[in-house]
Design a protein around this motif. Structure first.
Motif, PDB file in Angstrom:
ATOM      1  N   HIS A 195      31.178  87.653  85.926  1.00  0.00           N
ATOM      2  CA  HIS A 195      31.217  87.243  87.357  1.00  0.00           C
ATOM      3  C   HIS A 195      31.749  88.165  88.329  1.00  0.00           C
ATOM      4  N   ILE A 196      31.610  87.885  89.617  1.00  0.00           N
ATOM      5  CA  ILE A 196      32.004  88.874  90.549  1.00  0.00           C
ATOM      6  C   ILE A 196      33.657  88.458  90.914  1.00  0.00           C
ATOM      7  N   ALA A 197      34.418  89.206  90.896  1.00  0.00           N
ATOM      8  CA  ALA A 197      35.832  89.075  90.963  1.00  0.00           C
ATOM      9  C   ALA A 197      36.085  88.165  91.945  1.00  0.00           C
ATOM     10  N   GLN A 198      35.712  88.339  93.212  1.00  0.00           N
ATOM     11  CA  GLN A 198      35.865  87.440  94.442  1.00  0.00           C
ATOM     12  C   GLN A 198      35.263  86.293  94.433  1.00  0.00           C
ATOM     13  N   ALA A 199      34.413  86.085  93.484  1.00  0.00           N
ATOM     14  CA  ALA A 199      33.401  84.700  93.590  1.00  0.00           C
ATOM     15  C   ALA A 199      34.286  83.518  93.036  1.00  0.00           C
ATOM     16  N   ARG A 200      34.203  82.352  93.875  1.00  0.00           N
ATOM     17  CA  ARG A 200      34.601  81.100  93.467  1.00  0.00           C
ATOM     18  C   ARG A 200      33.273  80.411  92.746  1.00  0.00           C
ATOM     19  N   LEU A 201      33.557  79.634  91.436  1.00  0.00           N
ATOM     20  CA  LEU A 201      32.540  78.689  90.797  1.00  0.00           C
ATOM     21  C   LEU A 201      32.496  77.562  91.624  1.00  0.00           C
ATOM     22  N   PHE A 202      31.225  77.222  92.072  1.00  0.00           N
ATOM     23  CA  PHE A 202      30.556  75.926  92.385  1.00  0.00           C
ATOM     24  C   PHE A 202      29.429  75.649  91.914  1.00  0.00           C
ATOM     25  N   PRO A 203      29.175  75.086  90.774  1.00  0.00           N
ATOM     26  CA  PRO A 203      27.824  74.941  90.196  1.00  0.00           C
ATOM     27  C   PRO A 203      26.741  74.309  90.982  1.00  0.00           C
ATOM     28  N   LEU A 204      25.610  74.754  90.756  1.00  0.00           N
ATOM     29  CA  LEU A 204      24.405  74.040  91.542  1.00  0.00           C
ATOM     30  C   LEU A 204      24.692  72.585  91.253  1.00  0.00           C
ATOM     31  N   SER A 205      24.942  72.115  89.947  1.00  0.00           N
ATOM     32  CA  SER A 205      25.054  70.693  89.592  1.00  0.00           C
ATOM     33  C   SER A 205      25.650  69.980  90.448  1.00  0.00           C
ATOM     34  N   ALA A 206      26.957  70.432  90.746  1.00  0.00           N
ATOM     35  CA  ALA A 206      27.828  69.921  91.605  1.00  0.00           C
ATOM     36  C   ALA A 206      27.377  69.717  92.759  1.00  0.00           C
ATOM     37  N   ILE A 207      26.641  70.585  93.555  1.00  0.00           N
ATOM     38  CA  ILE A 207      25.998  70.438  94.652  1.00  0.00           C
ATOM     39  C   ILE A 207      24.957  69.385  94.644  1.00  0.00           C
ATOM     40  N   GLU A 208      24.231  69.478  93.703  1.00  0.00           N
ATOM     41  CA  GLU A 208      23.108  68.211  93.432  1.00  0.00           C
ATOM     42  C   GLU A 208      23.780  66.937  93.405  1.00  0.00           C
ATOM     43  N   SER A 209      25.048  66.816  92.930  1.00  0.00           N
ATOM     44  CA  SER A 209      25.337  65.399  92.843  1.00  0.00           C
ATOM     45  C   SER A 209      26.139  65.201  94.064  1.00  0.00           C
ATOM     46  N   GLY A 210      26.023  65.918  95.228  1.00  0.00           N
ATOM     47  CA  GLY A 210      26.520  65.861  96.461  1.00  0.00           C
ATOM     48  C   GLY A 210      28.065  66.261  96.923  1.00  0.00           C
ATOM     49  N   SER A 211      28.230  66.933  95.937  1.00  0.00           N
ATOM     50  CA  SER A 211      29.687  68.007  96.606  1.00  0.00           C
ATOM     51  C   SER A 211      29.555  68.745  97.619  1.00  0.00           C
ATOM     52  N   THR A 212      30.537  68.861  98.518  1.00  0.00           N
ATOM     53  CA  THR A 212      30.351  70.024  99.278  1.00  0.00           C
ATOM     54  C   THR A 212      31.836  70.909  99.378  1.00  0.00           C
ATOM     55  N   LEU A 213      31.659  71.941  99.931  1.00  0.00           N
ATOM     56  CA  LEU A 213      32.596  73.070 100.040  1.00  0.00           C
ATOM     57  C   LEU A 213      33.588  72.797 101.230  1.00  0.00           C
ATOM     58  N   PRO A 214      34.820  72.841 101.199  1.00  0.00           N
ATOM     59  CA  PRO A 214      35.781  72.634 101.958  1.00  0.00           C
ATOM     60  C   PRO A 214      35.801  73.729 103.122  1.00  0.00           C
ATOM     61  N   LEU A 261      24.503  78.885  77.309  1.00  0.00           N
ATOM     62  CA  LEU A 261      23.836  77.797  76.707  1.00  0.00           C
ATOM     63  C   LEU A 261      22.148  77.934  76.710  1.00  0.00           C
ATOM     64  N   MET A 262      21.564  78.229  77.790  1.00  0.00           N
ATOM     65  CA  MET A 262      20.208  78.171  77.863  1.00  0.00           C
ATOM     66  C   MET A 262      19.848  79.411  77.235  1.00  0.00           C
ATOM     67  N   ALA A 265      29.360  76.976  84.486  1.00  0.00           N
ATOM     68  CA  ALA A 265      30.574  77.390  84.105  1.00  0.00           C
ATOM     69  C   ALA A 265      30.497  78.461  82.962  1.00  0.00           C
ATOM     70  N   ASP A 266      29.575  78.240  81.834  1.00  0.00           N
ATOM     71  CA  ASP A 266      29.281  79.157  80.681  1.00  0.00           C
ATOM     72  C   ASP A 266      28.828  80.692  81.409  1.00  0.00           C
ATOM     73  N   GLU A 267      27.857  80.744  82.311  1.00  0.00           N
ATOM     74  CA  GLU A 267      27.570  81.817  82.627  1.00  0.00           C
ATOM     75  C   GLU A 267      28.584  82.542  83.515  1.00  0.00           C
ATOM     76  N   HIS A 268      29.383  81.687  84.301  1.00  0.00           N
ATOM     77  CA  HIS A 268      30.201  82.346  85.123  1.00  0.00           C
ATOM     78  C   HIS A 268      31.554  83.145  84.373  1.00  0.00           C
ATOM     79  N   ALA A 269      31.921  82.389  83.253  1.00  0.00           N
ATOM     80  CA  ALA A 269      33.120  82.727  82.266  1.00  0.00           C
ATOM     81  C   ALA A 269      32.583  84.213  81.615  1.00  0.00           C
ATOM     82  N   ARG A 270      31.364  84.274  81.357  1.00  0.00           N
ATOM     83  CA  ARG A 270      30.892  85.449  80.705  1.00  0.00           C
ATOM     84  C   ARG A 270      30.896  86.556  81.667  1.00  0.00           C
ATOM     85  N   ASP A 320      33.643  89.146  80.316  1.00  0.00           N
ATOM     86  CA  ASP A 320      34.613  88.672  79.122  1.00  0.00           C
ATOM     87  C   ASP A 320      33.425  88.586  77.933  1.00  0.00           C
ATOM     88  N   LYS A 321      33.104  89.643  76.988  1.00  0.00           N
ATOM     89  CA  LYS A 321      32.041  89.490  75.877  1.00  0.00           C
ATOM     90  C   LYS A 321      32.681  88.582  75.010  1.00  0.00           C
TER      91      LYS A 321
END
Length: 174
Positions: free
Chosen positions: A35-54, A114-115, A28-33, A107-108
């Protein structure tokens, strides 16, 4: 499981115009700084925890990250998270998108990811320990050793105390 098709930023832009869903798997911190205007944020961490896209069969999903490394190395997970949609990966990520002359939203005022902050602080402390160890007292070499041990522990355990500390700093609070 099928491997997703690798596409260029220009191909991604055309598919987005045709209704494809662009998914940013960065944090989320990378995306906030930036991003591509059309992109939806769905972090890899959410995918790793089992979340799926609708999504449904016939949908088209394009994943991207910063440089393309995260999407390539997690392609099987990404395909599973978007099943039964058709999955594609944008080669080179956000960096390639920008090299292609395509626009991003930046958004500077947002803090650095964080990394990157961890890398700056760890590198600065290591350098400082070496300089002070050489010029003032050999005891300062312990600072560099402490930082190295902390980074090694973070890599092995997945827990980074420096990242946790930096996350609560005033400039990182939202």
């Amino acid at each position: 499981m099928n491997r997703p098709e690798i596409i260029s930023p220009q191909q991604a832009m055309q598919l987005i115009r045709d209704g494809a869903m662009l998914i940013d798997i960065r944090d989320a911190d990378e995306h906030a700084r930036e991003h591509i205007a059309q992109a939806r944020l769905f972090p890899l961490s959410a995918i790793e925890s089992g979340s799926t896209l609708p999504v449904k069969a016939g949908d088209s999903v394009i994943y991207h990250c910063q440089s393309g490394n995260r999407t390539r190395s997690n392609s099987e997970r990404l395909v599973a998270a978007a099943a039964p949609a058709e999955v594609k990966i944008m080669e080179g990520g956000l960096q390639a998108w920008k090299r292609a002359g395509l626009e991003t939203v930046e958004d500077k005022k947002q803090p650095l990811p964080l990394m990157r902050q961890v890398q700056i602080v760890a590198g600065s402390l290591t350098l400082l320990g070496c300089i002070l160890g050489y010029t003032v007292s050999e005891a300062f070499y312990l600072l560099s050793a402490f930082v190295g041990a902390g980074l090694t522990f973070a890599g092995i355990s997945g827990f980074c105390g420096m990242a946790r500390l930096l996350a609560v700093m005033p400039w990182n609070r939202r």
